[in-house]
Scaffold this motif. Structure first.
Motif, mmCIF file in Angstrom:
data_model
loop_
_atom_site.group_PDB
_atom_site.id
_atom_site.type_symbol
_atom_site.label_atom_id
_atom_site.label_comp_id
_atom_site.label_asym_id
_atom_site.label_seq_id
_atom_site.Cartn_x
_atom_site.Cartn_y
_atom_site.Cartn_z
ATOM 1 N N ALA A 1 63.600 -3.626 14.975
ATOM 2 C CA ALA A 1 63.173 -3.255 13.621
ATOM 3 C C ALA A 1 63.711 -4.214 12.569
ATOM 4 O O ALA A 1 63.028 -4.526 11.591
ATOM 5 C CB ALA A 1 63.608 -1.833 13.298
ATOM 6 N N PHE A 2 64.956 -4.701 12.763
ATOM 7 C CA PHE A 2 65.567 -5.627 11.807
ATOM 8 C C PHE A 2 65.993 -6.921 12.506
ATOM 9 O O PHE A 2 66.958 -7.564 12.093
ATOM 10 C CB PHE A 2 66.773 -4.975 11.131
ATOM 11 N N SER A 3 65.275 -7.293 13.520
ATOM 12 C CA SER A 3 65.613 -8.492 14.283
ATOM 13 C C SER A 3 65.581 -9.739 13.402
ATOM 14 O O SER A 3 64.681 -9.918 12.579
ATOM 15 C CB SER A 3 64.620 -8.654 15.442
ATOM 16 N N GLU A 4 66.603 -10.587 13.561
ATOM 17 C CA GLU A 4 66.715 -11.874 12.848
ATOM 18 C C GLU A 4 66.806 -11.718 11.331
ATOM 19 O O GLU A 4 66.389 -12.603 10.584
ATOM 20 C CB GLU A 4 65.552 -12.795 13.222
ATOM 21 N N CYS A 5 67.338 -10.604 10.879
ATOM 22 C CA CYS A 5 67.594 -10.409 9.446
ATOM 23 C C CYS A 5 69.059 -10.728 9.140
ATOM 24 O O CYS A 5 69.926 -10.538 9.995
ATOM 25 C CB CYS A 5 67.302 -8.963 9.037
ATOM 26 N N PRO A 6 69.374 -11.159 7.919
ATOM 27 C CA PRO A 6 70.775 -11.405 7.547
ATOM 28 C C PRO A 6 71.485 -10.118 7.117
ATOM 29 O O PRO A 6 72.371 -10.140 6.271
ATOM 30 C CB PRO A 6 70.643 -12.386 6.380
ATOM 31 N N ILE A 7 71.091 -9.010 7.686
ATOM 32 C CA ILE A 7 71.596 -7.699 7.276
ATOM 33 C C ILE A 7 73.061 -7.526 7.684
ATOM 34 O O ILE A 7 73.474 -7.942 8.770
ATOM 35 C CB ILE A 7 70.712 -6.581 7.880
ATOM 36 N N THR A 8 73.841 -6.913 6.801
ATOM 37 C CA THR A 8 75.256 -6.663 7.080
ATOM 38 C C THR A 8 75.617 -5.183 6.959
ATOM 39 O O THR A 8 76.645 -4.757 7.468
ATOM 40 C CB THR A 8 76.153 -7.461 6.121
ATOM 41 N N ARG A 9 74.770 -4.402 6.280
ATOM 42 C CA ARG A 9 75.027 -2.971 6.119
ATOM 43 C C ARG A 9 73.739 -2.182 6.311
ATOM 44 O O ARG A 9 72.685 -2.581 5.810
ATOM 45 C CB ARG A 9 75.598 -2.663 4.736
ATOM 46 N N ALA A 10 73.849 -1.060 7.013
ATOM 47 C CA ALA A 10 72.687 -0.199 7.221
ATOM 48 C C ALA A 10 73.127 1.257 7.190
ATOM 49 O O ALA A 10 73.983 1.669 7.970
ATOM 50 C CB ALA A 10 72.020 -0.518 8.554
ATOM 51 N N ASP A 11 72.548 2.008 6.273
ATOM 52 C CA ASP A 11 72.840 3.437 6.154
ATOM 53 C C ASP A 11 71.662 4.211 6.738
ATOM 54 O O ASP A 11 70.619 4.342 6.111
ATOM 55 C CB ASP A 11 73.055 3.808 4.685
ATOM 56 N N PHE A 12 71.844 4.715 7.965
ATOM 57 C CA PHE A 12 70.801 5.482 8.641
ATOM 58 C C PHE A 12 71.098 6.977 8.624
ATOM 59 O O PHE A 12 70.562 7.732 9.436
ATOM 60 C CB PHE A 12 70.646 5.001 10.087
#
Length: 278
Positions: A188-199
């Motif tokens: 779902a968030f592959s290859e993103c520069p994401i560092t935080r995820a609130d699920f």
């Protein structure tokens, strides 16, 4: 009486000029929204769309275009065209509830979208598009590859319950919040520069949600600590389970930095005075 050799001067009389306010001047050129009657508003809607609930062709979408903006009529609840060219950069649809599959696939002009009542985004809707900001506070489902390879997408405002396969893969999203999330599919968030995820308290999360992400993601969820998503795997870095996100921005220390800098200058000046006395 003017004597010989004297020059004659004329003093012009300036009459009183009545200044109209900017609002009054604009009223002469344009009708403001609050001054329009329902009939005038209705006349602004293209006749071809007055009784339509769906935009199914690019030609119908262009009927709503004003410059580089598109204002979707209130009667339209679904957009299912396949826009490929043109100069549309902003789309606003007050009552649009569904965006069809591949509606803006590969369109490299669009930048901002705002759909206050949107409920779902179809598969590949913005795939390979240049979208930067997408605001749909009531949207609950994003289908397969809806925003896949949207390299410029950095801001997303939704109330998502379901995120399907590769929905936000290869985007520029660094933080993501979906506290009411129910399920998230692989990549779902592959290859993103994401560092935080609130699920939120979501427990149905694929272990490969953040595959090919090169940073450790702080994840707030309902998953147990032994879940595979928190372990390093092939081509993925294990997430870090958190309950509360800490503010690590240096801006909160700005006042302290200024105070220390002032004390440093004072100390330096005192040392210079002492050096002179010696």
């Amino acid at each position: 009486k003017q004597s010989e050799g004297e020059k004659e001067f004329f003093t012009p009389q300036i009459g009183q000029i009545k200044e109209d306010s900017t609002r009054d001047i604009l009223k002469q050129l344009y009708f403001t929204v609050e001054d329009q009657t329902q009939e005038e508003k209705k006349e602004q809607i293209p006749k071809e769309l007055q009784h339509q609930t769906k935009i199914g062709t690019v030609e119908q979408l262009r009927l709503c275009q004003m410059g580089s903006h598109v204002f979707v009529p209130p009667s339209i609840t679904e957009i299912n065209c396949q826009l490929k060219s043109g100069n549309i950069r902003v789309v606003f649809g007050q009552n649009v509830t569904q965006l069809g599959n591949s509606a803006f696939f590969g369109y490299n002009r669009i930048q901002h979208c705002h759909f206050p009542n949107l409920e779902g985004v179809g598969s590949g809707c913005f795939n390979y598009a240049a979208i930067r900001c997408f605001i749909a506070p009531k949207c609950q489902i994003v289908k397969n590859s809806a925003f896949n390879t949207c390299y410029c997408l950095y801001k997303v405002v939704m109330d998502l319950h379901t995120i399907e396969y590769q929905a936000f893969a290869k985007c520029n999203i660094k933080q993501f919040s979906a506290p009411n999330l129910i399920s998230v599919n692989a990549y779902a968030f592959s290859e993103c520069p994401i560092t935080r995820a609130d699920f939120g308290k979501c427990k149905s999360i694929s272990a490969d949600v953040f595959k090919h992400c090169h940073k450790k993601v702080e994840l707030k969820s309902g998953l147990p600590a032994y879940h595979d998503i928190f372990k390093d795997g092939k081509e993925r870095v294990g997430c870090k389970a958190v309950q509360v996100f800490l503010n690590r921005e240096l801006s909160k220390f700005t006042n302290q930095f200024y105070m220390l800098r002032g004390k440093q200058k004072l100390l330096k000046s005192n040392l210079q005075v002492l050096a002179c006395w010696e």
